[in-house]
Write an enzyme that holds these catalytic residues in place. Structure first.
Site, PDB file in Angstrom:
ATOM      1  N   TYR A  62       0.855  -1.184   0.000  1.00  0.00           N
ATOM      2  CA  TYR A  62       0.000   0.000   0.000  1.00  0.00           C
ATOM      3  C   TYR A  62       0.897   1.243   0.000  1.00  0.00           C
ATOM      4  O   TYR A  62       1.531   1.567   1.000  1.00  0.00           O
ATOM      5  CB  TYR A  62      -0.923   0.035   1.213  1.00  0.00           C
ATOM      6  CG  TYR A  62      -1.956  -1.075   1.279  1.00  0.00           C
ATOM      7  CD1 TYR A  62      -2.244  -1.871   0.169  1.00  0.00           C
ATOM      8  CD2 TYR A  62      -2.657  -1.325   2.447  1.00  0.00           C
ATOM      9  CE1 TYR A  62      -3.190  -2.878   0.235  1.00  0.00           C
ATOM     10  CE2 TYR A  62      -3.614  -2.332   2.514  1.00  0.00           C
ATOM     11  CZ  TYR A  62      -3.867  -3.108   1.412  1.00  0.00           C
ATOM     12  OH  TYR A  62      -4.810  -4.104   1.485  1.00  0.00           O
ATOM     13  N   GLY A 211     -24.017   6.159   0.248  1.00  0.00           N
ATOM     14  CA  GLY A 211     -25.063   7.142  -0.030  1.00  0.00           C
ATOM     15  C   GLY A 211     -24.517   8.527  -0.330  1.00  0.00           C
ATOM     16  O   GLY A 211     -25.283   9.447  -0.617  1.00  0.00           O
TER      17      GLY A 211
END
Length: 319
Positions: A62, A211
């Site tokens: 990473y 959302g």
């Protein structure tokens, strides 16, 4: 917060992911479109630790060490962390690659052992799994897991370890409302039957199930998640997000917490990527949501109806 048992150790019900910590190859800038510094991330780390979420998931690849370096800087200040990191098979690697990866991780993290060490992909299960054995016996690795392995490969790794009196503790695969390949392939059942914890990653589909994004508010262009979840794909998720909001309103919470609560309800320990203090608050509240069987069925039906299933370029079918 109810703790989870991993063999003889207790761990939090949610692990925190640091894939997007630091820049560089496979880092936060190229995958997620952010440019976060240690100063940006320190309040996130502190909020998590104060909340009892102390299991941190990272990997040497990473940001090519950047994520581990930032995390290491933080954990030097407090000793109650649990660390999960990974060896990534690939390219030309000699037989000492696992030990070399681990030593590099230990140095960047500033620790003498890792609590959970993963083989990041099933590049060669028979070659790499045995390399974990001396590192486990020396105490440099407390628990071992495999990531992105299918059921046959998981069983093979477990058998290799069992022959030396050691146990496979964990499996980490992509798993979400939109991507249930590990469940369909019988991996979750196998883990439950054999005392192996399943750690799903991308439970929030890199933000697509929060959302916060939609056709009118898409992901940053030119990033991995922006390329995967285009405005057209996001539009297909709108009915699912509506169901998640409806169920969330009952628990006074939002879609992100419902997606996490669903993963917990399935008996897993979700890995949630965190870059903001608000995401820690979301994780804590998600751990307190206990979905009903009816709500789980409703969520899964709405997810299936989207027709959306996106897997990473590194993933292969679990069947």
């Amino acid at each position: 917060m109810k703790m989870v048992q991993m063999q003889n150790d207790k761990i939090p019900p949610i692990a925190l992911g640091t894939w997007s910590w630091g820049t560089g190859a496979n880092g936060g800038d190229t995958v997620f479109g952010n440019h976060l510094t240690a100063a940006d991330l320190k309040p996130v780390f502190d909020a998590a630790m104060d909340a009892g979420l102390n299991l941190w998931d990272t990997a040497a690849v990473y940001g090519m060490g950047a994520s581990e370096t930032i995390l290491g800087r933080f954990i030097r200040e407090r000793g109650d962390t649990l660390i999960s990191t990974k060896f990534t098979p690939g390219g030309e690697q000699d037989d000492n690659a696992v030990e070399a990866f681990l030593e590099g991780s230990l140095e960047r993290l500033g620790v003498d052992h890792v609590d959970l060490y993963w083989i990041h992909n099933p590049g060669d299960v028979k070659r790499w799994t045995p390399k974990l054995i001396p590192l486990m016996k020396s105490g440099k690795i407390k628990h071992v897991g495999v990531s992105n392995h299918n059921l046959e490969e998981i069983k093979l790794a477990a058998d290799i370890l069992a022959a030396e009196g050691l146990k496979l503790s964990a499996v980490q695969n992509h798993y979400s409302l939109l991507y249930r390949s590990s469940e369909e392939a019988g991996i979750l059942d196998y883990c439950n039957q054999n005392g192996i914890l399943f750690f799903p990653y991308m439970v929030l589909e890199q933000g697509a199930l929060t959302g916060k994004y939609g056709p009118q508010n898409p992901f940053p262009a030119g990033t991995r998640r922006g390329d995967a979840f285009t405005p057209d794909v996001l539009s297909k998720l709108e009915d699912l997000i509506r169901v998640m909001k409806k169920i969330g309103s009952k628990y006074e919470t939002g879609p992100a917490q419902i997606a996490i609560a669903w993963a917990i309800a399935k008996g897993t320990v979700p890995i949630i990527g965190v870059t903001m203090v608000s995401q820690i608050e979301d994780a804590v509240s998600a751990a307190e949501v206990h979905l009903t069987e009816q709500e789980i069925r409703e969520l899964e039906a709405a997810a299936k109806a989207t027709g959306v299933e996106i897997k990473g370029a590194w993933e292969k079918p679990m069947h």
